[in-house]
Design a protein around this motif. Structure first.
Motif, PDB file in Angstrom:
ATOM      1  N   TYR A 116      39.832  43.442  41.977  1.00 27.94           N
ATOM      2  CA  TYR A 116      40.860  42.870  41.410  1.00 27.94           C
ATOM      3  C   TYR A 116      41.889  42.488  42.407  1.00 27.94           C
ATOM      4  N   PHE A 117      42.201  43.357  43.340  1.00 30.77           N
ATOM      5  CA  PHE A 117      43.147  43.187  44.441  1.00 30.77           C
ATOM      6  C   PHE A 117      42.693  41.814  45.295  1.00 30.77           C
ATOM      7  N   VAL A 118      41.520  41.783  45.649  1.00 28.82           N
ATOM      8  CA  VAL A 118      40.942  40.869  46.478  1.00 28.82           C
ATOM      9  C   VAL A 118      41.016  39.330  45.741  1.00 28.82           C
ATOM     10  N   GLN A 119      40.477  39.597  44.458  1.00 22.19           N
ATOM     11  CA  GLN A 119      40.744  38.400  43.477  1.00 22.19           C
ATOM     12  C   GLN A 119      42.078  37.719  43.609  1.00 22.19           C
ATOM     13  N   THR A 122      32.374  42.183  49.629  1.00 18.39           N
ATOM     14  CA  THR A 122      31.366  41.596  48.593  1.00 18.39           C
ATOM     15  C   THR A 122      32.285  40.599  47.829  1.00 18.39           C
ATOM     16  N   ALA A 123      33.721  41.335  47.379  1.00 16.82           N
ATOM     17  CA  ALA A 123      34.413  40.640  46.535  1.00 16.82           C
ATOM     18  C   ALA A 123      35.060  39.341  47.085  1.00 16.82           C
ATOM     19  N   CYS A 124      35.469  39.392  48.424  1.00 18.21           N
ATOM     20  CA  CYS A 124      35.821  38.477  49.235  1.00 18.21           C
ATOM     21  C   CYS A 124      34.935  37.354  49.239  1.00 18.21           C
ATOM     22  N   ASN A 125      33.891  37.516  49.176  1.00 16.11           N
ATOM     23  CA  ASN A 125      32.625  36.461  49.437  1.00 16.11           C
ATOM     24  C   ASN A 125      32.354  35.799  48.153  1.00 16.11           C
ATOM     25  N   GLU A 135      49.609  40.385  38.186  1.00 13.42           N
ATOM     26  CA  GLU A 135      49.704  41.176  39.510  1.00 13.42           C
ATOM     27  C   GLU A 135      50.255  42.295  39.480  1.00 13.42           C
ATOM     28  N   ASP A 136      51.453  42.408  38.604  1.00 11.97           N
ATOM     29  CA  ASP A 136      52.111  43.707  38.348  1.00 11.97           C
ATOM     30  C   ASP A 136      51.330  44.952  38.235  1.00 11.97           C
ATOM     31  N   VAL A 137      50.215  44.555  37.630  1.00  8.53           N
ATOM     32  CA  VAL A 137      49.327  45.790  37.437  1.00  8.53           C
ATOM     33  C   VAL A 137      48.973  46.530  38.885  1.00  8.53           C
ATOM     34  N   LEU A 138      48.489  45.397  39.798  1.00  8.04           N
ATOM     35  CA  LEU A 138      47.966  46.004  41.089  1.00  8.04           C
ATOM     36  C   LEU A 138      49.150  46.549  41.838  1.00  8.04           C
TER      37      LEU A 138
END
Length: 472
Positions: A105-108, A135-138, A432-435
């Protein structure tokens, strides 16, 4: 190799992230950055590193700024330049391993808010701690750059680095970075390493180093001649010392050669002129300590990165034990060896440094072991290149050593996001506050309370103005 590659050198600018992190404890504010963005955008940088690393924590903790808001403003300003961040693998931008759903989720959200290139590293070079982020970044169509945390020791042979590079290529990385956080890479070693990496993979190679030991500019020169594609530099007011070599100097060094990046020195001068008063102000206030501007060849002996050094000095100061500085410096390599000889980079540098301080102050080694030292020995941070010192494992863990894990620690972690969201829902104003809360629960809560108070103040002012309490 140098004869084959006759193409211009690419340069990544670090003044908005690592340079001020290394020299002034990451205290540059968003408002200080914004006025110069337009000029920086015209230079022709390969990328501007402007987010991640310690900027997230420092924005919230010390500057009372929303790091996501900073990223969006930078993205709005940089129309032509790629934005890059530093990402600590499974530790994201925090100091512990997080569950995969938080990493993904952070990468997203990082890419959705404007990041193009994510430089992903692991403090132990444990490949298993990199895969989820890559993998998330890709998946999000970002550029996944994997960084090898460079260090010295008999386990870290050319063969070790080339094997790592092949694994990184296989895992789906788009480029490779040699991350020399303590300035340990000397010129001819750099030439040898770059040639080996270029011949073992087809990935572009970037070199990131620090000027701490005084050799960084020479190291860049030899690395580029050996085929290095990209180097990291900082605008001169925030260059050298524990930061990177100066952008203007490196651009000038390659002028008129096949590697010439083609930068306009007049544009660079305008940018340097903008940052110079900030440097003078930081020197005058004591935020920029002249100590971090010199050359310290002891770095090559003790492998202590700049940030770790300043952390250690402040720990000793608090305990009124500054006279123990050399003892602690000599203890660091011993602790590092006990803990499997990891590279010293966040968070392993803080773990080794703090443990060395305890060992010296207590007068007995490992009389007190930090929670983080125990977690390293339990395998929670990943696998080290060398085995741990068995005597230290017995002393620190005792019976607990039978609970040591050998799998990737994140495989044992339940998904965390839903639980985190439920915990902090009263503060949530954006996804984003969750992260933010996931990474730094206490710091985030303090920031959310501050943000709410500021908003209430603004609302009250507007209401009073409407009611005629203020002249309009």
């Amino acid at each position: 190799m140098a004869e084959e590659r006759k193409k211009p050198l690419k340069i990544t600018e670090t003044v908005l992230r690592d340079a001020h992190q290394s020299l002034i404890a990451t205290r540059m504010t968003t408002e200080q950055m914004l006025p110069i963005i337009d000029k920086m955008d015209q230079v022709g940088y390969h990328a501007v590193e402007c987010w991640g690393g310690a900027t997230f924590d420092a924005s919230l903790r010390f500057l009372k700024e929303d790091p996501w808001d900073r990223l969006r403003k930078l993205r709005d300003g940089f129309k032509n330049t790629k934005l890059q961040m530093l990402f600590r693998g499974q530790n994201i931008l925090g100091y512990r391993p997080y569950a995969d759903d938080v990493v993904e989720y952070f990468v997203q959200k990082s890419i959705a808010n404007g990041i193009d290139i994510i430089r992903i590293f692991d403090c132990l070079n444990d490949i298993r701690n990199l895969q989820t982020a890559v993998t998330a970044c890709n998946k999000e169509k970002g550029h996944a750059q994997v960084a090898l945390s460079y260090t010295l020791g008999d386990a870290y042979t050319l063969d070790y680095w080339t094997q790592m590079a092949k694994k990184i290529e296989d895992m789906g990385a788009n480029s490779l970075c040699i991350k020399d956080m303590a300035g340990l890479l000397t010129p001819y070693k750099a030439e040898e390493l770059v040639k080996a990496l270029k011949s073992s993979t087809s990935l572009p190679v970037e070199l990131h180093t620090h000027y701490t030991s005084g050799v960084a500019s020479m190291t860049y020169m030899k690395a580029v001649e050996a085929g290095c594609d990209i180097i990291d530099t900082a605008m001169s007011p925030f260059a050298l010392g524990t930061s990177q070599p100066a952008t203007e100097v490196m651009a000038e060094a390659f002028r008129g050669t096949a590697y010439d990046p083609g930068f306009d020195q007049m544009k660079l001068k305008e940018i340097a002129d903008y940052f110079r008063p900030m440097r003078e102000e930081a020197l005058a206030s004591g935020l920029l300590n002249p100590k971090v501007l010199g050359v310290d060849i002891q770095t090559l002996l003790y492998q202590v990165p700049g940030g770790m050094l300043s952390n250690m000095v402040s720990q000793l100061k608090e305990q009124h034990a500054e006279d123990k500085y050399m003892e602690v410096l000599e203890e660091i390599p011993r602790v590092r060896k006990d803990l499997g000889e990891p590279p010293l980079v966040t968070p392993s540098s803080q773990i080794v440094g703090t443990q060395a301080v305890f060992n010296v102050l207590m007068g007995e080694r490992y009389k007190v072991a930090t929670k983080e030292t125990k977690d390293v020995l339990l395998g929670k941070y990943g696998q080290t290149v060398k085995p741990f010192n068995p005597e230290i494992v017995d002393k620190v863990l005792g019976e607990d050593k039978k609970n040591a894990i050998t799998c990737r620690y994140a495989d044992l972690l339940e998904p965390e996001l839903d639980k985190i969201e439920a915990e902090m829902k009263q503060w949530k104003q954006q996804d984003e506050d969750v992260l933010t809360y996931a990474l730094f629960p206490q710091v985030a809560t303090d920031f959310f309370q501050y943000r709410q108070a500021q908003q209430t103040k603004v609302d009250t002012t507007v209401a009073d103005t409407r009611n005629g309490a203020y002249p309009v």
